[in-house]
Design a protein around this motif. Sequence first.
Motif, mmCIF file in Angstrom:
data_model
loop_
_atom_site.group_PDB
_atom_site.id
_atom_site.type_symbol
_atom_site.label_atom_id
_atom_site.label_comp_id
_atom_site.label_asym_id
_atom_site.label_seq_id
_atom_site.Cartn_x
_atom_site.Cartn_y
_atom_site.Cartn_z
ATOM 1 N N GLN A 127 -51.231 -40.187 64.733
ATOM 2 C CA GLN A 127 -50.706 -39.760 63.298
ATOM 3 C C GLN A 127 -49.563 -40.874 63.130
ATOM 4 N N PRO A 128 -49.238 -41.606 62.084
ATOM 5 C CA PRO A 128 -48.077 -42.515 61.979
ATOM 6 C C PRO A 128 -46.679 -41.641 61.612
ATOM 7 N N GLN A 129 -45.790 -42.372 62.006
ATOM 8 C CA GLN A 129 -44.456 -41.717 61.875
ATOM 9 C C GLN A 129 -43.632 -42.795 60.657
ATOM 10 N N PHE A 130 -43.297 -42.401 59.608
ATOM 11 C CA PHE A 130 -42.656 -43.570 58.773
ATOM 12 C C PHE A 130 -41.133 -43.276 58.805
ATOM 13 N N ASP A 131 -40.604 -44.542 58.799
ATOM 14 C CA ASP A 131 -39.154 -44.874 58.925
ATOM 15 C C ASP A 131 -38.600 -44.800 57.473
ATOM 16 N N LEU A 132 -38.008 -43.721 56.842
ATOM 17 C CA LEU A 132 -37.225 -43.651 55.638
ATOM 18 C C LEU A 132 -36.483 -44.936 55.339
ATOM 19 N N GLN A 133 -35.591 -45.338 56.399
ATOM 20 C CA GLN A 133 -34.576 -46.402 56.303
ATOM 21 C C GLN A 133 -35.109 -47.772 55.868
ATOM 22 N N SER A 134 -36.078 -48.032 56.943
ATOM 23 C CA SER A 134 -36.639 -49.430 56.689
ATOM 24 C C SER A 134 -37.918 -49.526 55.974
ATOM 25 N N GLY A 135 -38.384 -48.348 55.441
ATOM 26 C CA GLY A 135 -39.554 -48.220 54.672
ATOM 27 C C GLY A 135 -40.883 -48.712 55.264
ATOM 28 N N ARG A 136 -40.949 -48.504 56.542
ATOM 29 C CA ARG A 136 -42.293 -48.935 57.136
ATOM 30 C C ARG A 136 -42.532 -47.882 58.390
ATOM 31 N N VAL A 137 -43.776 -47.982 58.896
ATOM 32 C CA VAL A 137 -44.238 -47.170 59.989
ATOM 33 C C VAL A 137 -43.794 -47.728 61.227
ATOM 34 N N THR A 138 -42.988 -47.137 62.169
ATOM 35 C CA THR A 138 -42.546 -47.651 63.244
ATOM 36 C C THR A 138 -43.277 -47.055 64.657
ATOM 37 N N GLY A 139 -44.075 -45.923 64.453
ATOM 38 C CA GLY A 139 -44.481 -45.595 65.469
ATOM 39 C C GLY A 139 -45.805 -44.417 65.294
ATOM 40 N N LEU A 140 -46.420 -44.121 66.281
ATOM 41 C CA LEU A 140 -47.692 -43.043 66.013
ATOM 42 C C LEU A 140 -47.660 -42.195 67.292
ATOM 43 N N GLU A 141 -48.142 -41.079 66.667
ATOM 44 C CA GLU A 141 -48.109 -39.788 67.798
ATOM 45 C C GLU A 141 -49.731 -39.499 68.244
ATOM 46 N N ALA A 142 -49.886 -39.596 69.478
ATOM 47 C CA ALA A 142 -51.127 -39.496 70.135
ATOM 48 C C ALA A 142 -51.485 -37.721 69.999
ATOM 49 N N LEU A 143 -52.571 -37.619 69.213
ATOM 50 C CA LEU A 143 -52.919 -36.093 69.166
ATOM 51 C C LEU A 143 -54.213 -36.148 69.904
ATOM 52 N N LEU A 144 -54.112 -34.895 70.723
ATOM 53 C CA LEU A 144 -55.622 -34.737 71.377
ATOM 54 C C LEU A 144 -56.696 -34.013 70.546
ATOM 55 N N ARG A 145 -58.133 -34.504 70.578
ATOM 56 C CA ARG A 145 -59.269 -33.826 70.107
ATOM 57 C C ARG A 145 -60.209 -33.465 71.083
#
Length: 543
Positions: free
Chosen positions: A300-318
């Motif tokens: 799941q992406p994490q969005f940086d409000l200051q730069s206005g872009r996705v800077t990372g993603l969190e790994a989620l187990l399924r």
Amino acid sequence: MSSKQAAELALSVFATSDAGLAMIAPDDRVLMTNPAFERLFGGAPPSELLARLQIASWGEAAHQEPVLTVNGRTLRIKVMALPPGYFVNCEDITDQFDRSAREAKLARTDRLTELGNRQLLRERLQALLHDSGPGRDSHALLTIDLDRFKAVNDALGRNIGDALLCLVARRIRATVSDQDVIARLYGDQFGIIQSNRPQPASAIALAQRLRDLLSRPYMLEGQLIEVSARVGIAPLTQGTTDADQVIKNADLALNRAKQDRAADYCIFESSMDQTMRARRALETDLRRALALREFALVYQPQFDLQSGRVTGLEALLRWNSPTRSPVSPMEFIPLAEETGMISLIGEWVLRTACRDAAAWPDDITVAVNVSAVQFANRALSTTVLSALADSGLDPRRLELEITESVMLDARGTALGVLQRLRATGVRVSLDDFGTGYSSLGYLRSFPFDKIKIDQSFVRGTSEDPGNRAIVRAIASLGQNLGMATVAEGVETTEHMERISTAGCTHVQGYLISRPLPPEQVIAFLAVSKTAPPTSVSDRSKVA
């Protein structure tokens, strides 16, 4: 040897024997006794003597070996039929009997607390269950478990832990009646058989008294110690015949009480056994899933409000079970932690996430959740560094997400592991911030890179001033400490506006994107570079 000499020898042995010996005629007359017999019975009349020997029928006496106590001594009586009457041998087995009694008592006693042990409790339960009378419903088994005992034992040492258990045992004694049975079952778990009381009302009242008394502070070696107690109750109903089943029922009720943090006690219900069977089946399937590699990761992406872009993603187990269909992480992850399987599963997650992230752009990070159970393994830092080395991922692109339960490690080993990993460049974030009790203290003890604000504060209604104030306070705290703040659960533009106004630096949620399978991540990142945050989610659906 002549017959006279043989007779004299026999009489000598008869007179000097340590055993009490006597010859008794068929008409109950005492024909001959030795000094040892006289010392035991003191010249009692034949009628009294026969009564004290507890032999009702001399004709069958040769087949009996009654044991009785005379003048404080324990005797085994042996009778042999002879032509002139009966030969009585009173063997003194006091020492042997006392030793056996002591050994039997020791075998049923907990040596630390001097309460009974599990064997004693089980035997007493079984004896009560053999009684099929109407009084069966007046008995109940209570099992008691101490909250936070392990933390106290780990932090202050086993000597303090043992002393605490002794004080707990003393308080339990003061709470029950003389006819009740108390036992230490194992560790910090105790059992009580409450007898001859109206049930379950009496057991409930006792559970409440125990909860109150055992939760009061303890003073040991200058340390003020606080623990609390949970109680499981299993009444002895007419349909139950097995002591082990009663103990199991009480344990099931205790587990339910521990799961419900608002409950002091819980009474066993048949549905609990069904729940436990379902749990065991889930555990079996979970072990099979680990062996057959039925797990998968989504990001799941994490969005940086200051730069206005996705800077990372969190790994989620399924877990995509072929027999159960998708299983919620909320269902299987707590079980994996409880059974210890989370260590193997967590290592697989870590290595897979590092390997996947190595193919992403160099400025994109990957966040991996690490549980407190994994931190209990001293090899965790070695595992993390091995996963980085095998994948070739820059340590600065790996972010470990922990909850405050990791920081509750009283020995400080978790903090040491975090410090070693952070020295290599690995980032660390504090997850679910605001839901615990000591998070502010943790922010002082360790320089986290990120604080993740729990989604319960983000998804609260816009009219709730409390939620808004909490989010603003955490965002301000993060800014002053030089830590990024990630708001989880952002699903609407209204959420986004409130979070942005509050001063958070990052957002994560369905508004940005649903969790993505690994093969869609690179395409999504390419799209997200040119898309405003409110439209990224729409574009990700076709990535």
